[in-house]
Motif scaffolding. Structure first.
Motif, PDB file in Angstrom:
ATOM      1  N   GLN A  88       0.820  -1.208   0.000  1.00 53.30           N
ATOM      2  CA  GLN A  88       0.000   0.000   0.000  1.00 53.30           C
ATOM      3  C   GLN A  88       0.856   1.261   0.000  1.00 53.30           C
ATOM      4  N   GLU A  89       1.972   1.193   0.717  1.00 48.64           N
ATOM      5  CA  GLU A  89       2.847   2.361   0.763  1.00 48.64           C
ATOM      6  C   GLU A  89       3.412   2.657  -0.628  1.00 48.64           C
ATOM      7  N   LEU A  90       3.845   1.595  -1.314  1.00 49.27           N
ATOM      8  CA  LEU A  90       4.350   1.795  -2.683  1.00 49.27           C
ATOM      9  C   LEU A  90       3.277   2.380  -3.590  1.00 49.27           C
ATOM     10  N   VAL A  91       2.069   1.833  -3.451  1.00 47.21           N
ATOM     11  CA  VAL A  91       0.969   2.293  -4.297  1.00 47.21           C
ATOM     12  C   VAL A  91       0.655   3.758  -3.992  1.00 47.21           C
ATOM     13  N   ASP A  92       0.562   4.088  -2.716  1.00 46.75           N
ATOM     14  CA  ASP A  92       0.268   5.473  -2.334  1.00 46.75           C
ATOM     15  C   ASP A  92       1.335   6.416  -2.858  1.00 46.75           C
ATOM     16  N   ASN A  93       2.587   5.981  -2.794  1.00 47.40           N
ATOM     17  CA  ASN A  93       3.667   6.806  -3.326  1.00 47.40           C
ATOM     18  C   ASN A  93       3.497   7.038  -4.812  1.00 47.40           C
ATOM     19  N   GLU A  94       3.162   5.959  -5.515  1.00 49.07           N
ATOM     20  CA  GLU A  94       3.018   6.086  -6.962  1.00 49.07           C
ATOM     21  C   GLU A  94       1.844   6.979  -7.321  1.00 49.07           C
ATOM     22  N   LEU A  95       0.764   6.841  -6.580  1.00 49.22           N
ATOM     23  CA  LEU A  95      -0.436   7.610  -6.903  1.00 49.22           C
ATOM     24  C   LEU A  95      -0.399   9.009  -6.307  1.00 49.22           C
ATOM     25  N   GLY A  96       0.503   9.213  -5.347  1.00 52.97           N
ATOM     26  CA  GLY A  96       0.543  10.504  -4.680  1.00 52.97           C
ATOM     27  C   GLY A  96      -0.702  10.742  -3.839  1.00 52.97           C
ATOM     28  N   PHE A  97      -1.330   9.691  -3.383  1.00 51.80           N
ATOM     29  CA  PHE A  97      -2.523   9.831  -2.552  1.00 51.80           C
ATOM     30  C   PHE A  97      -2.114  10.097  -1.116  1.00 51.80           C
ATOM     31  N   GLN A  98      -2.965  10.786  -0.413  1.00 57.04           N
ATOM     32  CA  GLN A  98      -2.822  10.869   1.029  1.00 57.04           C
ATOM     33  C   GLN A  98      -3.263   9.515   1.570  1.00 57.04           C
ATOM     34  N   GLN A  99      -2.646   9.115   2.639  1.00 57.86           N
ATOM     35  CA  GLN A  99      -3.113   7.883   3.273  1.00 57.86           C
ATOM     36  C   GLN A  99      -4.559   8.061   3.677  1.00 57.86           C
ATOM     37  N   VAL A 100      -5.399   7.144   3.260  1.00 56.66           N
ATOM     38  CA  VAL A 100      -6.793   7.267   3.682  1.00 56.66           C
ATOM     39  C   VAL A 100      -7.032   6.447   4.931  1.00 56.66           C
ATOM     40  N   VAL A 101      -7.762   7.019   5.852  1.00 59.75           N
ATOM     41  CA  VAL A 101      -8.097   6.278   7.058  1.00 59.75           C
ATOM     42  C   VAL A 101      -9.469   5.663   6.826  1.00 59.75           C
ATOM     43  N   PRO A 102      -9.518   4.343   6.767  1.00 55.51           N
ATOM     44  CA  PRO A 102     -10.800   3.706   6.491  1.00 55.51           C
ATOM     45  C   PRO A 102     -11.780   3.903   7.630  1.00 55.51           C
TER      46      PRO A 102
END
Ligand code: ACO
Ligand code: ZN
Length: 223
Positions: A88-102
């Motif tokens: 998930q960390e790699l994906v978030d980095n690639e997408l530039g998303f903020q970590q979402v809190v579910p």
């Protein structure tokens, strides 16, 4: 400007061209030390994060000629959770998303596509939802933001529609795209999200899609 472009093209093949790393998928300029450093960093983190050893009692929910899909649930052993977090960390980095809190961390379902080279090459994170807002395919009005300024500002309907399952992330490793991995992840999700029923495409919703995500979702939902 023209001469500059020309220079780069002429010298490109030898020293200045963009290189795609065949293991980590990063595109970088081999002649640029800063780029090269960034690549080395990404390369190691990527291979570490994406390596898949497997565990006893892993939940294989689909098998294919080129890999399998494993489902990870919130109460799984910590190494399974750790793997999901790394991916998930790699994906978030690639997408530039903020970590979402579910909203309901207990109800998250994560599907990992494992290639036959024992690497995580796809990831889908889903959670239960109650309603969704349909993305309108064509922006309305002349003053709608142009796609270059604000690529994620799709116009949404303001009428909520009932939905069951939200896809908060879907990602496929750059070098494995367009091999129907995302499609197989979503098919498997529809089959496994609620026991005993196959969700229709109306019951699933993609949250905050990227341009890639929107192209995929449009295609997937029409077929
Ligand atoms: N451009 C045009 N059409 C596309 C694209 C694209 N980039 N990606 C998928 N499609 C369409 C095609 O019609 C494709 O079928 P075809 O190859 O037979 O023409 C069909 O969707 C199925 O595609 P898959 O091969 O199953 O999709 P893939 O495994 O390549 O994964 C994904 C698609 C997940 C969007 C991938 O491109 C990716 O990881 N992108 C970067 C991360 C990202 O943007 N994720 C979406 C974020 S939004 C969210 O998470 C809710
Ligand atoms: Zn690399």
């Amino acid at each position: 400007k023209k001469t500059k472009d020309q220079l780069i093209i002429d010298a490109g093949q030898k020293h200045f061209g963009a290189t795609v790393c065949k293991s980590c998928g990063m595109i970088y300029t081999a002649s640029n030390p800063e780029d090269e450093m960034q690549h080395v960093q990404h390369h190691h983190r990527f291979l570490e994060g994406i390596k898949y050893v497997g565990w006893k009692k892993e939940r294989v929910v689909a098998e294919f000629w080129d890999g399998k899909i494993v489902l990870v649930l919130p109460h799984d052993p910590s190494f399974a959770i750790k793997k999901v977090e790394d991916v998930q960390e790699l994906v978030d980095n690639e997408l530039g998303f903020q970590q979402v809190v579910p909203k309901c961390p207990n109800k998250i379902k994560t599907f990992l596509f494992i290639s036959d080279e024992k690497r995580v090459v796809g990831c889908l994170i889903a959670e239960p939802i109650k309603q969704a807002f349909r993305v309108l395919s064509e922006p309305i009005g002349p003053e709608s933001p142009s796609s270059t300024e604000c690529p994620r500002a799709w116009q949404c309907s303001d009428v909520p529609e009932p939905a069951v399952c939200g896809i908060s992330r879907i990602w496929v490793f750059r070098l494995k795209r367009r091999k129907r991995i995302a499609r197989r992840l979503v098919d498997t999700l529809r089959n496994c999200f609620m026991f005993g029923c196959f969700l229709s495409t109306d019951e699933i919703a993609f949250s905050d899609p990227t341009p890639d995500g929107k192209l995929f979702a449009t295609k997937y939902c029409n077929t």
